[in-house]
Design an enzyme around this catalytic site. Structure first.
Site, PDB file in Angstrom:
ATOM      1  N   LYS A   1       0.829  -1.017  -0.115  1.00 45.26           N
ATOM      2  CA  LYS A   1       0.094   0.054   0.147  1.00 45.26           C
ATOM      3  C   LYS A   1       0.884   1.138   0.058  1.00 45.26           C
ATOM      4  O   LYS A   1       1.676   1.384   0.926  1.00 45.26           O
ATOM      5  CB  LYS A   1      -0.803   0.076   0.971  1.00 45.26           C
ATOM      6  CG  LYS A   1      -2.130   0.638   1.073  1.00 45.26           C
ATOM      7  CD  LYS A   1      -2.856   0.473   2.494  1.00 45.26           C
ATOM      8  CE  LYS A   1      -4.318   0.830   2.533  1.00 45.26           C
ATOM      9  NZ  LYS A   1      -4.799   0.818   4.025  1.00 45.26           N
TER      10      LYS A   1
HETATM   11  C1  E4P Z   1      -8.304   1.688   3.975  1.00 44.80           C
HETATM   12  O1  E4P Z   1      -7.485   1.069   3.389  1.00 44.80           O
HETATM   13  C2  E4P Z   1      -8.049   2.667   5.317  1.00 44.80           C
HETATM   14  O2  E4P Z   1      -7.295   1.540   6.330  1.00 44.80           O
HETATM   15  C3  E4P Z   1      -9.406   2.839   6.083  1.00 44.80           C
HETATM   16  O3  E4P Z   1     -10.379   2.562   5.378  1.00 44.80           O
HETATM   17  C4  E4P Z   1      -9.114   4.054   6.701  1.00 44.80           C
HETATM   18  O4  E4P Z   1     -10.661   4.185   7.259  1.00 44.80           O
HETATM   19  P1  E4P Z   1     -10.766   5.540   8.367  1.00 44.80           P
HETATM   20  O5  E4P Z   1     -11.238   6.834   7.643  1.00 44.80           O
HETATM   21  O6  E4P Z   1     -11.957   5.057   9.236  1.00 44.80           O
HETATM   22  O7  E4P Z   1      -9.519   5.775   9.120  1.00 44.80           O
END
Ligand code: E4P
Length: 221
Positions: free
Chosen positions: A83
């Site tokens: 990522k």
């Molecule tokens: C996606 O890969 C992220 O880890 C995640 O969905 C972020 O979500 P949040 O806005 O609840 O932190």
């Protein structure tokens, strides 16, 4: 639509994986930090438990560091998706890693232009954060619709991974649009399982069965 769990919590991962519901996992540095301990153990364990894609995020912000970390992260397993953040260096790293056959998830996507550029850089997944857009008064689901429309005009092969999901309605909307993946906090997946009429219905079935049994103690299903 694939369901990923958005967590580094091993207990939740095991619970929903045992139910056969999980196609993959997404993590990020905040989710790993929330669990505490050594993140190496969590990443190792998650990639072993889950057969599908597991997104593990780099923390370097420049190209060579991302490549180095991405390759180290891939050592956890063949199911690791690296990522990278939606930055110029992130896209450059996405292009390089993807061309070496290492799948990449471009995260922190907040516009269709960013999704388009990530797809052109060879990303396997783009992660638009819809809840964070809703939080600032923009419509996150409109973004998913627009990205879906744009991607359907071309053959990118990039999947839309709907991230930052806050509630079960987000999941229904993403499915109606035809998003490829939703990544869910465990609490949202838990809510999707339940309905009060299911609970009441089951209670009544069991009560009626007990009534029947009281007149015929030997009966069995
Ligand atoms: C996606 O890969 C992220 O880890 C995640 O969905 C972020 O979500 P949040 O806005 O609840 O932190």
């Amino acid at each position: 639509m694939k369901i990923f769990l958005d967590t580094a919590n091993l207990e939740s991962i095991k619970k929903f994986n045992d139910m056969g519901l999980l196609d993959g996992i997404t993590t990020n540095p905040s989710l790993l930090s929330k669990e505490g301990g050594n993140p190496k153990n969590a990443m190792e364990e998650i990639t072993k438990i889950i057969k599908g894609d597991v997104s593990l995020e780099v923390v370097s912000t420049e190209y060579s560091g991302m490549i180095e970390e991405g390759k180290r992260l891939r050592e956890y397993g063949d199911n690791v998706v690296v990522k990278v953040p939606m930055t110029p260096d992130g896209l450059k790293a996405c292009k390089s890693l993807s061309s070496e056959g290492i799948p990449v998830n471009v995260t922190l996507i907040f516009s269709s232009n960013q999704a388009l550029l990530a797809a052109k850089s060879g990303a396997k997944y783009v992660s638009p954060f819809i809840g964070r857009l809703d939080d600032i008064g923009q419509n996150g689901m409109h973004l998913i619709k627009e990205i879906k429309e744009i991607f359907s005009n071309y053959n990118f092969g990039t999947q839309i991974l709907v991230a930052s999901i806050r509630h079960p309605l987000h999941v229904i909307d993403a499915a109606k649009i035809g998003a490829d993946v939703v990544t869910l906090p465990p609490a949202v997946l838990e809510k999707m399982l339940h309905h009060p009429l299911t609970t009441i219905g089951l209670e009544n079935f069991l009560k009626d069965w007990e009534k029947l049994k009281s007149g015929n103690p030997d009966i069995k299903i």
